[in-house]
Scaffold this active site. Structure first.
Site, PDB file in Angstrom:
ATOM      1  N   ASP A  37     106.384 -53.882   0.872  1.00  0.00           N
ATOM      2  CA  ASP A  37     105.097 -52.619   0.736  1.00  0.00           C
ATOM      3  C   ASP A  37     103.798 -53.217   1.283  1.00  0.00           C
ATOM      4  OD1 ASP A  37     104.212 -49.552   0.356  1.00  0.00           O
ATOM      5  OD2 ASP A  37     103.155 -51.128  -1.516  1.00  0.00           O
ATOM      6  N   SER A  91     106.414 -46.277  -0.340  1.00  0.00           N
ATOM      7  CA  SER A  91     106.022 -46.926  -1.042  1.00  0.00           C
ATOM      8  C   SER A  91     105.373 -46.533  -2.566  1.00  0.00           C
ATOM      9  CB  SER A  91     104.475 -47.166  -0.121  1.00  0.00           C
ATOM     10  OG  SER A  91     103.058 -47.346  -0.381  1.00  0.00           O
ATOM     11  N   LYS A 106     106.593 -49.432  -5.773  1.00  0.00           N
ATOM     12  CA  LYS A 106     105.897 -49.959  -6.590  1.00  0.00           C
ATOM     13  C   LYS A 106     106.279 -48.849  -8.158  1.00  0.00           C
ATOM     14  CE  LYS A 106     102.486 -49.424  -4.199  1.00  0.00           C
ATOM     15  NZ  LYS A 106     101.966 -48.718  -3.047  1.00  0.00           N
ATOM     16  N   ARG A 154     100.597 -49.315   7.841  1.00  0.00           N
ATOM     17  CA  ARG A 154     100.260 -48.630   8.636  1.00  0.00           C
ATOM     18  C   ARG A 154      99.553 -48.213   8.906  1.00  0.00           C
ATOM     19  NH1 ARG A 154     103.221 -46.740   3.312  1.00  0.00           N
ATOM     20  NH2 ARG A 154     102.796 -44.022   3.858  1.00  0.00           N
ATOM     21  N   HIS A 193     100.631 -43.008 -12.450  1.00  0.00           N
ATOM     22  CA  HIS A 193      99.907 -43.259 -10.910  1.00  0.00           C
ATOM     23  C   HIS A 193      99.184 -41.773 -10.530  1.00  0.00           C
ATOM     24  CE1 HIS A 193      99.790 -45.139  -6.972  1.00  0.00           C
ATOM     25  NE2 HIS A 193      99.744 -44.194  -6.807  1.00  0.00           N
TER      26      HIS A 193
HETATM   27  N1  URA Z   1      99.315 -45.138  -1.701  1.00  0.00           N
HETATM   28  C1  URA Z   1     100.088 -45.918  -1.951  1.00  0.00           C
HETATM   29  O1  URA Z   1     100.760 -46.478  -2.619  1.00  0.00           O
HETATM   30  N2  URA Z   1     101.003 -46.323  -0.345  1.00  0.00           N
HETATM   31  C2  URA Z   1     101.020 -45.022   0.529  1.00  0.00           C
HETATM   32  O2  URA Z   1     101.860 -45.033   1.647  1.00  0.00           O
HETATM   33  C3  URA Z   1     100.022 -43.947   0.300  1.00  0.00           C
HETATM   34  C4  URA Z   1      98.949 -44.322  -0.989  1.00  0.00           C
END
Ligand code: URA
Length: 423
Positions: A161, A183, A187, A168, A82
C-alpha cells in the site's frame, strides 16, 4: 502472465483473477513492474472498477505483502477505529479513552497529516515528550495495563500500500472505491484487531462528497472486514463543517481534553459518544443502548479524562505541556446573522498554510499554530463579535478567514451529525 495483458483485460472491463492481481501487486512491490506500467493498470481500475471478489483479492494480496500483527497473548477483544479523515477531526482523542474506560481494549495505529486531513500522530506529538513509536512487547504490556495504546503505524505493515498509494497520489488515481477500500482495509486487517469501526466522513470537508459514494465505499469495506472474519461496521458521519471548534495540532488536543472535561462543543460531543457506543457495543457484545449508558457514565464521571491522562503519561508525555502559539489574531464579524455555511476546505487550507499540516510527505509540521472558531454552524453572530482566533506569528489576510463564513438573516435546520450505520 505479464502486466500488459492484465492491463488490457481491465481496460476491456474483464474480471482479473486472484493470480493476476497477485502478479501485478507483488511484481510492482519487487520493482519488476515499472511505475508507468502500474499507472496504466491503476487508471484502468479507476475507469472500470472491480468486482467485490477482485477488491477482496487485492486487499488480501496487499495485506500479505508485510507483517500482520497478532494479539494471541492478550485476553479479550481488541477494537480498532478508522476515520477516512476530515477537518478538525480529533475524534480519536476523545473516543478511544472513553472506550478504554469502559473496559474495552484499543490498539490504535494512526497516520500523519497529509493534504487537507490532519493526522492523529502529529496531534499527539504536540504533547511534549509523547512517544508514538512503541515496540511490540511494550505495546502488549500497555494494553494489558491500561487498555489503550495510540501509536504510529509500524513500518513493516502493508508495504504494497505504501508504494501503490504514493504512486496513486501523483497519478490522479486516488479516487476509486476498490483502490481506497483495499488500501484502508489492508492496513486495518494488518493491525490485528478483532473489531473494526469505520468512521466514513461525508461532505465538503471529506474525500467522499456525497452519501451514495460514501455508502458504496462503506459497504465494500464492511464486506471485506466481515469476509476476513472481523466484526466490521461503518458509521457515515457529516463532514460538511469543521468538527468541533478547532483546527490544528496542539489546539485540537486542548479541545479534546476540554471535551473529556465535559466542556465539548455539542455536535462534536454527540459524535464522540455515539462512535464510542458502537465500539463498546461490538467490543462487549452488548446492545447499543446498554453501551451508550456505559459510555455516558464514563464520560460524565470523567473516567475517560483520567484514562487519557494515564495514556499520555504511559507514553512519556506531559499533559501540562501542550504548547500553543503565544500570539493570536482575533477576527470579528462584519455583520449580524446566522452562520449558515462554512467553507471547511478553505479553513483547512488556511490552517495548512499557517504550517499546521504538510503538503508533501516528510515535511515537519508546526504543532503550535491553529484556528479556533468562536462561532460555528447555526450560531448567531453579532456585528463586531468575535468570529474566530488564529494562532500564528505570521501576518494573515483576515478577509480570507471571514469569507469562509456565510452569514444570513434566516437560519438553516440543524445538520445531522450521523447519517447512518452500515453493518
Ligand atoms: N486513505 C488511505 O489509507 N488510502 C486511500 O486510498 C485513501 C485514503
Amino acid at each position: 502472465m505479464n502486466i500488459k495483458d492484465i492491463t488490457i483485460k481491465k481496460e476491456n472491463n474483464e474480471i482479473l483473477s486472484k493470480e493476476e492481481i497477485e502478479y501485478a501487486v507483488n511484481n510492482y512491490v519487487s520493482g519488476d513492474i515499472s511505475d508507468e506500467a502500474m499507472t496504466l493498470l491503476l487508471k484502468a481500475i479507476c475507469k472500470n472498477g472491480m468486482t467485490f471478489d477482485e477488491t477482496f483479492n487485492l486487499t488480501i494480496t496487499m495485506l500479505n505483502s508485510g507483517n500482520i500483527i497478532k494479539y494471541d497473548e492478550i485476553e479479550g477483544t481488541i477494537v480498532d477505529k478508522h476515520s477516512t479523515g476530515g477537518v478538525g477531526d480529533k475524534t480519536s482523542l476523545v473516543v478511544l479513552p472513553l472506550v478504554a474506560a469502559c473496559g474495552v481494549k484499543i490498539v490504535k495505529m494512526s497516520g500523519r497529516s497529509l493534504g487537507f486531513t490532519g493526522g492523529t500522530v502529529d496531534k499527539l506529538e504536540s504533547i511534549k515528550g509523547f512517544k508514538t513509536e512503541i515496540d511490540y512487547e511494550d505495546l502488549l504490556k500497555q494494553v494489558d495495563d491500561i487498555n489503550i495504546v495510540m501509536m504510529s503505524q509500524s513500518n513493516n505493515l502493508v508495504p504494497a500500500d505504501k508504494k501503490i498509494y504514493a504512486l496513486r497520489d501523483v497519478t490522479g488515481t486516488v479516487e476509486s472505491i476498490p483502490l481506497i477500500a483495499s488500501s484502508i482495509m489492508s492496513k486495518k486487517l494488518a493491525s490485528g484487531s478483532d473489531v473494526i469501526v469505520l468512521d466514513i466522513k461525508v461532505g465538503k470537508g471529506a474525500f467522499m462528497k456525497n452519501i451514495d459514494e460514501a455508502r458504496a465505499l462503506s459497504k465494500t469495506m464492511v464486506d471485506i472486514g466481515n469476509r476476513f472474519g472481523k466484526k466490521t461496521i461503518a458509521v457515515l458521519t457529516n463532514m460538511d463543517y469543521p468538527l468541533g471548534l478547532t483546527i490544528g495540532n496542539s489546539i485540537e488536543v486542548i479541545e479534546a481534553i476540554d471535551t473529556l472535561e465535559n466542556n465539548g462543543e455539542e455536535r462534536f460531543t454527540k459524535l464522540c459518544l455515539s462512535l464510542a457506543s458502537y465500539m463498546v457495543s461490538l467490543g462487549k457484545d452488548i446492545s447499543i443502548d446498554e453501551a451508550l449508558k456505559e459510555v455516558e457514565e464514563k464520560y460524565y464521571d470523567k473516567s475517560a479524562l483520567n484514562r487519557f491522562k494515564e495514556l499520555v503519561s504511559y507514553q512519556h508525555g506531559d499533559i501540562n505541556e501542550i504548547p500553543l502559539c503565544k500570539n493570536k489574531i482575533s477576527i470579528y464579524s462584519t455583520k449580524s446573522g446566522y452562520i449558515t455555511d462554512i467553507d471547511t476546505m478553505k479553513l483547512a487550507t488556511l490552517c495548512n498554510d499557517l504550517g499546521a499540516g504538510r503538503k508533501v510527505k516528510g515535511e515537519p509540521v508546526n504543532h503550535e499554530v491553529g484556528i479556533k472558531l468562536n462561532k460555528t454552524i447555526n450560531d448567531f453572530v453579532k456585528e463586531n463579535e468575535l468570529l474566530l482566533e488564529v494562532y500564528t506569528n505570521d501576518n494573515i489576510d483576515e478577509n480570507e478567514y471571514k469569507n469562509a463564513f456565510t452569514i444570513t438573516d434566516e437560519n438553516i435546520d440543524k445538520p445531522k451529525i450521523i447519517y447512518e450505520v452500515i453493518k
